[in-house]
Every structure is written in structure tokens, then in C-alpha cells.
Design an enzyme around this catalytic site. Structure first.
Site, PDB file in Angstrom:
ATOM      1  N   PRO A 205      40.419 -36.985  -0.735  1.00 18.85           N
ATOM      2  CG  PRO A 205      39.033 -38.172   0.706  1.00 18.85           C
ATOM      3  CD  PRO A 205      39.885 -38.331  -0.514  1.00 18.85           C
ATOM      4  CG  MET A 206      43.776 -33.966   1.183  1.00 22.43           C
ATOM      5  SD  MET A 206      45.223 -33.288   0.336  1.00 22.43           S
ATOM      6  CE  MET A 206      44.523 -32.943  -1.298  1.00 22.43           C
ATOM      7  CB  THR A 207      39.990 -31.572   6.491  1.00 20.38           C
ATOM      8  OG1 THR A 207      39.338 -32.826   6.646  1.00 20.38           O
ATOM      9  CG2 THR A 207      39.262 -30.497   7.284  1.00 20.38           C
TER      10      THR A 207
ATOM     11  N   GLY B 150      35.680 -33.733   3.283  1.00 20.26           N
ATOM     12  CA  GLY B 150      34.483 -34.234   3.934  1.00 20.26           C
ATOM     13  C   GLY B 150      33.405 -33.164   4.030  1.00 20.26           C
TER      14      GLY B 150
ATOM     15  CD  GLN C 131      35.641 -38.147   2.663  1.00 23.37           C
ATOM     16  OE1 GLN C 131      35.834 -37.210   3.419  1.00 23.37           O
ATOM     17  NE2 GLN C 131      36.526 -39.106   2.474  1.00 23.37           N
TER      18      GLN C 131
ATOM     19  CG  HIS D 120      34.942 -40.007   5.721  1.00 20.97           C
ATOM     20  ND1 HIS D 120      35.865 -41.005   5.907  1.00 20.97           N
ATOM     21  CD2 HIS D 120      35.586 -38.841   6.045  1.00 20.97           C
ATOM     22  CE1 HIS D 120      37.006 -40.475   6.311  1.00 20.97           C
ATOM     23  NE2 HIS D 120      36.861 -39.164   6.392  1.00 20.97           N
TER      24      HIS D 120
ATOM     25  CB  ALA E  37      38.272 -43.944   6.409  1.00 14.30           C
TER      26      ALA E  37
ATOM     27  CE1 TYR F 298      36.684 -36.729  11.646  1.00 16.83           C
ATOM     28  CE2 TYR F 298      37.647 -37.873   9.774  1.00 16.83           C
ATOM     29  CZ  TYR F 298      37.676 -36.831  10.687  1.00 16.83           C
ATOM     30  OH  TYR F 298      38.675 -35.899  10.647  1.00 16.83           O
TER      31      TYR F 298
ATOM     32  NE  ARG G 269      39.933 -41.823   1.844  1.00 11.36           N
ATOM     33  CZ  ARG G 269      40.858 -40.976   2.296  1.00 11.36           C
ATOM     34  NH1 ARG G 269      40.613 -40.235   3.358  1.00 11.36           N
ATOM     35  NH2 ARG G 269      42.013 -40.873   1.695  1.00 11.36           N
TER      36      ARG G 269
END
Length: 375
Positions: free
Chosen positions: A25-27, A60, A103, A180, A182, A185, A233
């Protein structure tokens, strides 16, 4: 390359994954202002499926219309419009016979932009201001607000938000969700003793700090079909503190991983700067190794962090991880599995080419020859 451990098939719940490589996952802050996924995002995700990744985890996705959103132009899974918009993404990825997981994320105190709240109000386990400053690449600037300590009613809203967004993910065609917990957050803030200073049942020893995140996982598992994948995660480090460690060290890890597995998580996705390196002292296990040691054998372990070199990925697998995910290496090489299988050279990641001045999906990242399924 059938003799290469990276290309073994792996069973995850009812899924059979064709290799061990997944998209992390990448914002990317590329949704519409009201949180709808776009056709551009469908092209973006489909190219990783086309490039050989065996599963994808989205950026996310926010889970309620209260305090969960962390960035402007972040996608959500809250409204009917969100569900409908995501179907173009899941359809495009499924055209390549690849599963995709949403996610689910509550930003907690690390919120950089949330149009649902009045001003900069945020919630967290305790009223502890995050270190550092917001990132301009993700639309933020200045210091983080001091969060309000979440009340029992707030926590019920959080729990319901995760459950409802998970059921929305089922409707949108996702094959699973990743909870999420991790990177600092909200759910990760519960795990960390510095951000969780509560004196109720959700604060104190590791078994109490993991209680609320594990309740969220359990509630999502109960609300979704048996074949629907539910993962979680986990990291020690935070976006705002990349050196943070759990004060109880490996003892905390043992509790956290056992409790997440007991809550019903199909997989545990660990995140570290270098996934194959010791985490708990110079001679201790990596975070992924600890997850493999303390979670039951039927819990799939996914490692993330510094695994773009195939040899590093092989080391992580050989030491206990079942799967691994790639972030920046996937951005530079959206066909990483295909390249590695063919023995081809891989491109180096250049941050300026992808994440500057903002982390939005760039024109060069959107292939024109991989259309969404409904085009």
C-alpha cells in the site's frame, strides 16, 4: 524459474497466489475531493497486475465520515458512490486474474487533511501530539494537532466504520481487506506505549494495548464472508518517528501477533526499513521472523521493507515470510515479477520522478494500453 522460491504458489485463505510478490500500500492522494476512486486509479492498479504481481494492496482507504480521513483526495469506502467508483478498479485488476485488497485506515492523530471535521480536531488513544510536521507531498503543512482522547463512543464509531467499510469492500468487488495497524495511525497508536497512555481496558500492558485493534480485526472477520481475506499490517515505526520501538521489545511482539491471529487475521503484514534485518537487538529476529514465530502456522506472514533486490526477498522468505510486498521498487518496476522471472535489469527508484512535488499519480505512471475492464 520454477526452482526460484520467489515464484512458488502460496495459499491465502481460499486464494492461490501465483508467486510471493505483492504490491505494498502506498498513499497517492489521487481520488476525487469526495473520496471516489477514479479511472486513472484503475489504470494505475491494473498495470501492477499486468506486470505479474500476485496480489495488490491499495493505498489507505478511510473508513468513516468522522475522524478517519488522513489526507485530502484520499479514497474512501464509506458511501454508495465510493463503492461504485471502486468497482472500476477491482474489475480492471480482476481482468488480469489478480486479487486486490483494500487497506482500511483510520489516521488518528496523524491526520493531514479531513473535510469531515471542524478545524483540525483529531482523535487518538490519548492526547499526545505526534512528533514532526505534516508532509507537503501529501498535502499537509505545519505541526500536527494535539488530538482529543477518544471516548468509548468514539471507539464504537471507529469499530463500526471499519466493519461497514469492509462490507462495502465486499460489495465493491475486493477480495479482502487489510486493517492498517502500522506507521503511527490510529490502531498503531494503541500499540505504542508513548501514544497510548489510557488507564482503561485499552491501555497499559501489551495485552491491553492490542485489545482494541484486535477487536476491530475480529469484528471485520465476523462481518465478512469466510472466503474474504482479512489481514492486518503492523509496524513498530511511525510516519512521525521512524526509530520508535515497543518498550517491551520482542515480548510485546509476541503478544500482538498472537492476539491478531486469534482475532482471525488470515495474514500479518509486517513493515520495517529492512525486513530481513534484526529488529529486536542485534541478534534478535526481524519483525517478520517474530510474526512467523509467534503467530500460528496457518497465519500467512507478509514481509515489507527493502526487498526490491530479489536476493533480499529470497532471504526474507527463507527466514520465515510466506509473501513479501514492494513499494518504491514496484513504482520503478511495475513489472518487477516479470522482470525478475526473465532475468531482466530493474530500474532504480527516483523519488523526484514519482513523489515530488506531490505524491499524486503522475501521467507517466498511467499506461494507455491497460484499460479498465469497463472502458
Amino acid at each position: 524459474m520454477s526452482d526460484d522460491v520467489l515464484f512458488d504458489t502460496v495459499t491465502l485463505n481460499d486464494l492461490t497466489l501465483r508467486n510471493r510478490a505483492g504490491l505494498a500500500p502506498m498513499t497517492r492522494v489521487s481520488a476525487t475531493a469526495d473520496g471516489r476512486a477514479t479511472e486513472r486509479m484503475a489504470h494505475y492498479y491494473a498495470k501492477f497486475a499486468d506486470g505479474g504481481f500476485s496480489f495488490l494492496v491499495t493505498e489507505g482507504v478511510y473508513t468513516d465520515d468522522a475522524y478517519s480521513q488522513g489526507y485530502l483526495n484520499q479514497p474512501g469506502l464509506v458511501t454508495d458512490a465510493h463503492v461504485e467508483a471502486w468497482t472500476q478498479v477491482t474489475d480492471a485488476v480482476h481482468d488480469h486474474d489478480t486479487p486486490i485488497f483494500a487497506q482500511l485506515m483510520h489516521a488518528g492523530a496523524q491526520t493531514q487533511g479531513n473535510p469531515y471535521t471542524d478545524g483540525e480536531e483529531t482523535i487518538a488513544p490519548s492526547a499526545v501530539q505526534p512528533d514532526g510536521e505534516k508532509s507537503e507531498a501529501y498535502g499537509g503543512s505545519g505541526e500536527y494537532a494535539v488530538p482529543r482522547e477518544a471516548t468509548p463512543d468514539d471507539l464504537e464509531t471507529v469499530r463500526e466504520g471499519f466493519v461497514e467499510s469492509a462490507t462495502n469492500a465486499v460489495e465493491a468487488g475486493f477480495d479482502g481487506v487489510e486493517i492498517h495497524a502500522a506507521n503511527g495511525y490510529l490502531l498503531n497508536e494503541f500499540l505504542a506505549a508513548d501514544s497510548n497512555q489510557r488507564d482503561d481496558e485499552y491501555g497499559g500492558a501489551p495485552v491491553d494495548r492490542v485489545r482494541f485493534p484486535a477487536e476491530v480485526v475480529s469484528a471485520v472477520v465476523e462481518a465478512t464472508p469466510d472466503e474474504f481475506v482479512v489481514g492486518v499490517r503492523v509496524s513498530q515505526t511511525k510516519v512521525t518517528d521512524d526509530s520508535y520501538e515497543w518498550v517491551e521489545g520482542e515480548d510485546a511482539a509476541a503478544v500482538f501477533f498472537r492476539k491478531f491471529a486469534a482475532a482471525g487475521a488470515d495474514y500479518i503484514h509486517t513493515v520495517d526499513a529492512n525486513a530481513a534485518d534484526p529488529t529486536f537487538g542485534s541478534d534478535g529476529p526481524s519483525l517478520a521472523d517474530a510474526a512467523a514465530e509467534y503467530a500460528p502456522d496457518d497465519t500467512v506472514i507478509v514481509a515489507n521493507g527493502g526487498l526490491g533486490d530479489p536476493d533480499a526477498a529470497r532471504t526474507a522468505v527463507e527466514s520465515g515470510a510466506d509473501l513479501f510486498t514492494l513499494g518504491t521498487s514496484a513504482l520503478a518496476n511495475p513489472d518487477w515479477p516479470s522482470r525478475v522471472a526473465a532475468g531482466d535489469e530493474r530500474d532504480q527508484f527516483d523519488p523526484a520522478h514519482f513523489l515530488a512535488p506531490a505524491a499524486t499519480i503522475s501521467d507517466h505512471e498511467v499506461p494507455t494500453d491497460t484499460p479498465p475492464a469497463d472502458d
